[in-house]
Design an enzyme around this catalytic site. Structure first.
Site, PDB file in Angstrom:
ATOM      1  N   THR A 163       0.883  -1.038   0.128  1.00 33.51           N
ATOM      2  CA  THR A 163       0.050   0.151   0.228  1.00 33.51           C
ATOM      3  C   THR A 163       0.946   1.347  -0.052  1.00 33.51           C
ATOM      4  O   THR A 163       1.984   1.344   0.510  1.00 33.51           O
ATOM      5  CB  THR A 163      -0.858   0.187   1.130  1.00 33.51           C
ATOM      6  OG1 THR A 163      -1.525   1.284   1.227  1.00 33.51           O
ATOM      7  CG2 THR A 163      -0.183  -0.180   2.652  1.00 33.51           C
ATOM      8  N   SER A 173      -1.784   3.111  10.698  1.00 33.02           N
ATOM      9  CA  SER A 173      -2.901   2.330  11.338  1.00 33.02           C
ATOM     10  C   SER A 173      -2.134   0.954  11.573  1.00 33.02           C
ATOM     11  O   SER A 173      -1.209   0.491  10.892  1.00 33.02           O
ATOM     12  CB  SER A 173      -4.167   2.347  10.655  1.00 33.02           C
ATOM     13  OG  SER A 173      -4.074   1.482   9.323  1.00 33.02           O
ATOM     14  N   TYR A 195      -3.288  -1.518  10.172  1.00 32.33           N
ATOM     15  CA  TYR A 195      -3.414  -2.270   9.099  1.00 32.33           C
ATOM     16  C   TYR A 195      -2.194  -1.969   8.259  1.00 32.33           C
ATOM     17  O   TYR A 195      -1.586  -2.850   7.647  1.00 32.33           O
ATOM     18  CB  TYR A 195      -4.711  -2.008   8.272  1.00 32.33           C
ATOM     19  CG  TYR A 195      -4.450  -2.019   6.918  1.00 32.33           C
ATOM     20  CD1 TYR A 195      -4.210  -3.117   6.232  1.00 32.33           C
ATOM     21  CD2 TYR A 195      -4.381  -0.670   5.949  1.00 32.33           C
ATOM     22  CE1 TYR A 195      -4.132  -3.350   4.867  1.00 32.33           C
ATOM     23  CE2 TYR A 195      -4.073  -0.769   4.661  1.00 32.33           C
ATOM     24  CZ  TYR A 195      -3.861  -2.138   4.170  1.00 32.33           C
ATOM     25  OH  TYR A 195      -3.739  -2.356   2.876  1.00 32.33           O
ATOM     26  N   HIS A 196      -1.817  -0.506   8.164  1.00 30.79           N
ATOM     27  CA  HIS A 196      -0.788  -0.247   7.205  1.00 30.79           C
ATOM     28  C   HIS A 196       0.324  -0.562   7.746  1.00 30.79           C
ATOM     29  O   HIS A 196       1.292  -0.904   6.981  1.00 30.79           O
ATOM     30  CB  HIS A 196      -0.745   1.544   7.134  1.00 30.79           C
ATOM     31  CG  HIS A 196      -2.130   2.013   6.310  1.00 30.79           C
ATOM     32  ND1 HIS A 196      -3.095   2.636   6.833  1.00 30.79           N
ATOM     33  CD2 HIS A 196      -2.177   2.124   4.896  1.00 30.79           C
ATOM     34  CE1 HIS A 196      -4.003   3.085   5.723  1.00 30.79           C
ATOM     35  NE2 HIS A 196      -3.339   2.697   4.723  1.00 30.79           N
ATOM     36  N   LYS A 202       1.338  -4.032   6.731  1.00 34.62           N
ATOM     37  CA  LYS A 202       1.825  -4.201   5.219  1.00 34.62           C
ATOM     38  C   LYS A 202       3.544  -3.733   5.133  1.00 34.62           C
ATOM     39  O   LYS A 202       4.156  -4.593   4.579  1.00 34.62           O
ATOM     40  CB  LYS A 202       1.334  -3.130   4.299  1.00 34.62           C
ATOM     41  CG  LYS A 202      -0.120  -3.255   4.030  1.00 34.62           C
ATOM     42  CD  LYS A 202      -0.248  -4.451   2.896  1.00 34.62           C
ATOM     43  CE  LYS A 202      -1.823  -4.518   2.215  1.00 34.62           C
ATOM     44  NZ  LYS A 202      -2.038  -5.669   1.513  1.00 34.62           N
TER      45      LYS A 202
HETATM   46  P1  NAD Z   1     -11.166  -6.986   0.196  1.00 36.56           P
HETATM   47  O1  NAD Z   1     -11.180  -7.267   1.500  1.00 36.56           O
HETATM   48  O2  NAD Z   1     -12.354  -7.013  -0.731  1.00 36.56           O
HETATM   49  O3  NAD Z   1     -10.503  -8.573  -0.373  1.00 36.56           O
HETATM   50  C1  NAD Z   1      -9.678  -9.208   0.280  1.00 36.56           C
HETATM   51  C2  NAD Z   1      -9.933 -10.863   0.198  1.00 36.56           C
HETATM   52  O4  NAD Z   1      -8.928 -11.685   0.943  1.00 36.56           O
HETATM   53  C3  NAD Z   1     -11.170 -11.320   0.862  1.00 36.56           C
HETATM   54  O5  NAD Z   1     -11.975 -11.797  -0.242  1.00 36.56           O
HETATM   55  C4  NAD Z   1     -10.893 -12.096   2.019  1.00 36.56           C
HETATM   56  O6  NAD Z   1     -12.042 -12.905   2.336  1.00 36.56           O
HETATM   57  C5  NAD Z   1      -9.676 -12.553   1.770  1.00 36.56           C
HETATM   58  N1  NAD Z   1      -8.854 -12.874   2.822  1.00 36.56           N
HETATM   59  C6  NAD Z   1      -8.494 -12.075   3.816  1.00 36.56           C
HETATM   60  N2  NAD Z   1      -7.574 -12.851   4.610  1.00 36.56           N
HETATM   61  C7  NAD Z   1      -7.228 -14.456   4.214  1.00 36.56           C
HETATM   62  C8  NAD Z   1      -6.995 -15.351   4.726  1.00 36.56           C
HETATM   63  N3  NAD Z   1      -5.906 -15.406   5.745  1.00 36.56           N
HETATM   64  N4  NAD Z   1      -6.996 -16.302   3.838  1.00 36.56           N
HETATM   65  C9  NAD Z   1      -7.582 -16.514   2.763  1.00 36.56           C
HETATM   66  N5  NAD Z   1      -8.422 -15.304   2.262  1.00 36.56           N
HETATM   67  C10 NAD Z   1      -8.125 -14.324   3.084  1.00 36.56           C
HETATM   68  O7  NAD Z   1      -9.978  -6.424   0.043  1.00 36.56           O
HETATM   69  P2  NAD Z   1      -9.336  -5.422  -1.695  1.00 36.56           P
HETATM   70  O8  NAD Z   1     -10.033  -4.037  -1.301  1.00 36.56           O
HETATM   71  O9  NAD Z   1      -9.722  -6.207  -2.857  1.00 36.56           O
HETATM   72  O10 NAD Z   1      -7.881  -5.480  -1.043  1.00 36.56           O
HETATM   73  C11 NAD Z   1      -7.151  -6.416  -1.825  1.00 36.56           C
HETATM   74  C12 NAD Z   1      -5.782  -6.099  -1.387  1.00 36.56           C
HETATM   75  O11 NAD Z   1      -5.388  -4.933  -1.999  1.00 36.56           O
HETATM   76  C13 NAD Z   1      -5.346  -5.948   0.106  1.00 36.56           C
HETATM   77  O12 NAD Z   1      -4.144  -6.688   0.255  1.00 36.56           O
HETATM   78  C14 NAD Z   1      -5.291  -4.488   0.201  1.00 36.56           C
HETATM   79  O13 NAD Z   1      -4.581  -4.152   1.117  1.00 36.56           O
HETATM   80  C15 NAD Z   1      -4.796  -4.089  -0.995  1.00 36.56           C
HETATM   81  N6  NAD Z   1      -5.022  -2.651  -1.354  1.00 36.56           N
HETATM   82  C16 NAD Z   1      -6.541  -2.343  -1.628  1.00 36.56           C
HETATM   83  C17 NAD Z   1      -6.949  -1.039  -1.794  1.00 36.56           C
HETATM   84  C18 NAD Z   1      -8.119  -0.396  -1.846  1.00 36.56           C
HETATM   85  O14 NAD Z   1      -8.634   0.508  -2.233  1.00 36.56           O
HETATM   86  N7  NAD Z   1      -9.425  -1.431  -2.033  1.00 36.56           N
HETATM   87  C19 NAD Z   1      -5.843  -0.219  -2.192  1.00 36.56           C
HETATM   88  C20 NAD Z   1      -4.645  -0.497  -1.936  1.00 36.56           C
HETATM   89  C21 NAD Z   1      -4.301  -1.537  -1.515  1.00 36.56           C
HETATM   90  N1  USQ Z   2     -11.210  10.107   4.047  1.00 30.72           N
HETATM   91  C1  USQ Z   2     -12.113  11.027   4.252  1.00 30.72           C
HETATM   92  N2  USQ Z   2     -13.495  10.813   4.113  1.00 30.72           N
HETATM   93  C2  USQ Z   2     -13.954   9.542   4.171  1.00 30.72           C
HETATM   94  C3  USQ Z   2     -13.196   8.462   4.059  1.00 30.72           C
HETATM   95  C4  USQ Z   2     -11.912   8.752   4.177  1.00 30.72           C
HETATM   96  O1  USQ Z   2     -11.888  12.172   4.520  1.00 30.72           O
HETATM   97  O2  USQ Z   2     -15.359   9.421   4.476  1.00 30.72           O
HETATM   98  C5  USQ Z   2      -9.856  10.276   4.133  1.00 30.72           C
HETATM   99  C6  USQ Z   2      -9.108   9.365   5.377  1.00 30.72           C
HETATM  100  O3  USQ Z   2      -9.010  10.106   6.453  1.00 30.72           O
HETATM  101  C7  USQ Z   2      -7.794   9.502   4.785  1.00 30.72           C
HETATM  102  C8  USQ Z   2      -8.071   9.265   2.975  1.00 30.72           C
HETATM  103  O4  USQ Z   2      -9.503   9.880   3.041  1.00 30.72           O
HETATM  104  O5  USQ Z   2      -6.945  10.412   4.776  1.00 30.72           O
HETATM  105  C9  USQ Z   2      -8.013   7.935   2.498  1.00 30.72           C
HETATM  106  O6  USQ Z   2      -8.873   7.008   3.116  1.00 30.72           O
HETATM  107  P1  USQ Z   2      -9.488   5.707   2.579  1.00 30.72           P
HETATM  108  O7  USQ Z   2     -10.340   5.022   3.817  1.00 30.72           O
HETATM  109  O8  USQ Z   2     -10.100   5.885   1.484  1.00 30.72           O
HETATM  110  O9  USQ Z   2      -8.141   4.813   2.407  1.00 30.72           O
HETATM  111  P2  USQ Z   2      -7.373   3.961   3.575  1.00 30.72           P
HETATM  112  O10 USQ Z   2      -7.687   4.065   4.776  1.00 30.72           O
HETATM  113  O11 USQ Z   2      -6.007   4.694   3.298  1.00 30.72           O
HETATM  114  O12 USQ Z   2      -7.098   2.477   2.944  1.00 30.72           O
HETATM  115  C10 USQ Z   2      -7.523   2.316   1.624  1.00 30.72           C
HETATM  116  C11 USQ Z   2      -7.588   0.783   1.586  1.00 30.72           C
HETATM  117  C12 USQ Z   2      -6.338  -0.022   1.787  1.00 30.72           C
HETATM  118  C13 USQ Z   2      -5.244   0.761   1.096  1.00 30.72           C
HETATM  119  C14 USQ Z   2      -5.356   2.307   1.010  1.00 30.72           C
HETATM  120  C15 USQ Z   2      -4.188   2.565   0.039  1.00 30.72           C
HETATM  121  O13 USQ Z   2      -8.885   0.107   2.671  1.00 30.72           O
HETATM  122  O14 USQ Z   2      -6.616  -1.348   1.743  1.00 30.72           O
HETATM  123  O15 USQ Z   2      -4.137   0.080   1.583  1.00 30.72           O
HETATM  124  O16 USQ Z   2      -6.626   2.723   0.743  1.00 30.72           O
HETATM  125  S1  USQ Z   2      -3.119   4.123   0.772  1.00 30.72           S
HETATM  126  O17 USQ Z   2      -4.301   5.062   1.011  1.00 30.72           O
HETATM  127  O18 USQ Z   2      -2.574   4.645  -0.527  1.00 30.72           O
HETATM  128  O19 USQ Z   2      -2.583   3.774   1.923  1.00 30.72           O
END
Ligand code: NAD
Ligand code: USQ
Length: 404
Positions: free
Chosen positions: A155, A190, A192-193, A196
């Site tokens: 991320t 967070s 979460y972050h 990664k």
């Molecule tokens: P998502 O939650 O929709 O999908 C993740 C999938 O992984 C789910 O279907 C879940 O059931 C599965 N999973 C989680 N833990 C598991 C485990 N232990 N074993 C098997 N399956 C498991 O998430 P997404 O939005 O599709 O994101 C996918 C990836 O991309 C993540 O790693 C996320 O961090 C990364 N990412 C997402 C975004 C975004 O904006 N959605 C942005 C940047 C990075």
């Molecule tokens: N934000 C708002 N209002 C909202 C939602 C979010 O102002 O209603 C702000 C947040 O405070 C933050 C920014 O928008 O500053 C991004 O938040 P987000 O919820 O869109 O994204 P984030 O929490 O960072 O997480 C998402 C995905 C995660 C991925 C990440 C990429 O859930 O899996 O890793 O985006 S990144 O942001 O580049 O780290």
């Protein structure tokens, strides 16, 4: 074997961990349509989070079994399915041995920053699930398929918001007269972050120690829902999260505009992030698969196409929404997160473009079609799920079930 976009993916075996999720499902279909042999691995925990917390996707999604059945009917292509938890070595090693992947694309993590900040239990779950899952994948590659290329979703949030330009993974530093190229400093905002960041560190080490070939894709925030394949039939439709825990910024603003909810800008709204269209997510993965890392190499690509502040996004959605006759207002709500609200941000993102990515930029037409999509499903929106739900300052040890 590897494949080029022109030769198609035939013969290339790609395991997609997290293939039932938002990015993973779209990617599985994109690659399957292009001839790659796809196996989805998922334990469906994402669906369980919704059941537990009372959330739901904007779009009605079919079960994973119905999804792959329908895909076979629509495309004539077979996607194999392994339902299980990658933290379970017994399961993962069997999935690896039976499928023999050339590439593992690893999306399978708990990916919500707010979810990881609900309480101690969910913080620990997030880091255990993500770090142990990735470690198991690294062991599976070493022991069972050493030439398998790992494509891991990282991320942009691993870098945080430093007051200098963000490079793609590595920074060349001169210190006391000596120079070295080092992993770029990481500052997660967070649990979460941070998970990664721990993954990236484990990957870098195993690339050196075991000659694993890995690509770490530091993805920005994804928006959109339509890809060619997921729109081919209603049963193939992708999930679309808009709630205060799993919904991401632009996708949330679009749904808020569609239902007349004020756009929830957190704090001052100067938070700037990298963004990309889900149609580019699937292409970036294909590019990483078609151009694999060498054994022992840990490549890092920044996977986003444009950067915006939250205020800019709200402004764009407001302007386009009003053109479509929607009554859009922006509301600065107290920021539930602890993050910089005004900061420098300039992140490099040239490597995927050099390998052939042609970005879908956030043109007005894209916002229009996303708004129209949200309007189409607006009767399914539950207003009570929209509010920001998790306060970073209040993460405690008491189990929080997020009940009403
Ligand atoms: P998502 O939650 O929709 O999908 C993740 C999938 O992984 C789910 O279907 C879940 O059931 C599965 N999973 C989680 N833990 C598991 C485990 N232990 N074993 C098997 N399956 C498991 O998430 P997404 O939005 O599709 O994101 C996918 C990836 O991309 C993540 O790693 C996320 O961090 C990364 N990412 C997402 C975004 C975004 O904006 N959605 C942005 C940047 C990075
Ligand atoms: N934000 C708002 N209002 C909202 C939602 C979010 O102002 O209603 C702000 C947040 O405070 C933050 C920014 O928008 O500053 C991004 O938040 P987000 O919820 O869109 O994204 P984030 O929490 O960072 O997480 C998402 C995905 C995660 C991925 C990440 C990429 O859930 O899996 O890793 O985006 S990144 O942001 O580049 O780290």
């Amino acid at each position: 074997p590897t494949a080029t976009a022109s030769s198609g993916g035939a013969g290339t075996r790609v395991m997609i961990i997290g293939g039932d999720g938002y990015c993973g499902w779209a990617t599985a279909l994109h690659l399957s349509a292009r001839g790659y042999e796809v196996c989805i691995v998922d334990n469906l925990c994402r669906r369980q989070f919704d059941l537990t917390l009372g959330l739901d996707t904007l779009t009605p999604i079919a079960t994973i079994h119905d999804r792959v059945r329908k895909w076979a009917e629509v495309s004539g292509k077979y996607i194999s399915l392994q339902i299980g938890d990658i933290c379970d070595w017994e399961f993962l090693s069997q999935a690896f041995t039976s499928f023999q992947p050339d590439h593992v694309v690893h999306f399978g993590e708990q990916r919500s920053a707010p979810y990881s900040m609900i309480d101690r239990q969910k913080a620990v779950f997030t880091q255990t699930n993500n770090v142990v899952g990735t470690l198991n994948v690294l062991f599976a590659i070493k022991e069972l398929k050493p030439d398998c290329h790992l494509v891991k979703l990282g991320t942009m949030g691993e870098y945080g918001t430093p007051n200098i330009d963000i490079e793609e993974g590595y920074l060349t530093v001169t210190h006391n007269g000596r120079t070295d190229t080092l992993p770029y400093p990481k500052q997660g905002n967070s649990f979460y972050h941070l998970s990664k960041i721990h993954d990236s560190t484990n990957m870098l080490f195993t690339c050196k120690a075991w000659k694993v070939a890995a690509t770490d894709l530091n993805q920005g925030v994804v928006y959109g829902v339509r890809t060619e394949e997921t729109m081919a039939d209603p049963l193939l439709i992708n999930r679309y999260d808009y709630d205060g825990i799993f919904g991401t910024a632009l996708n949330r603003f679009v749904v808020q505009a569609a239902v007349g909810h004020p756009l929830t800008v957190y704090g001052k709204g100067g938070q700037t992030r990298g963004f990309l269209d889900i149609r580019d997510t699937v292409r970036c993965i294909q590019i990483a698969v078609d151009n694999p890392a060498a054994r022992g190499e840990m490549r890092v690509y920044n996977q986003f196409t444009e950067q915006f502040s939250v205020n800019q996004l709200a402004e764009i959605v407001g302007r386009e929404g009003r053109k479509l006759g929607l009554d859009v207002v922006v509301q600065n709500v107290p920021n539930p997160r602890v993050e910089a609200e005004e900061h420098y941000y300039n992140a490099k993102h040239t490597k995927l473009v050099e390998l052939g990515l042609q970005p879908h930029l956030l043109a007005d037409s894209m916002i229009d079609s996303l708004l129209e999509f949200a309007v189409q499903y607006r009767d399914r929106v539950r207003m009570e799920l929209i509010k920001p739900a998790v306060d970073w300052r209040k993460t405690g040890v008491k189990v929080n079930t997020m009940g009403a």
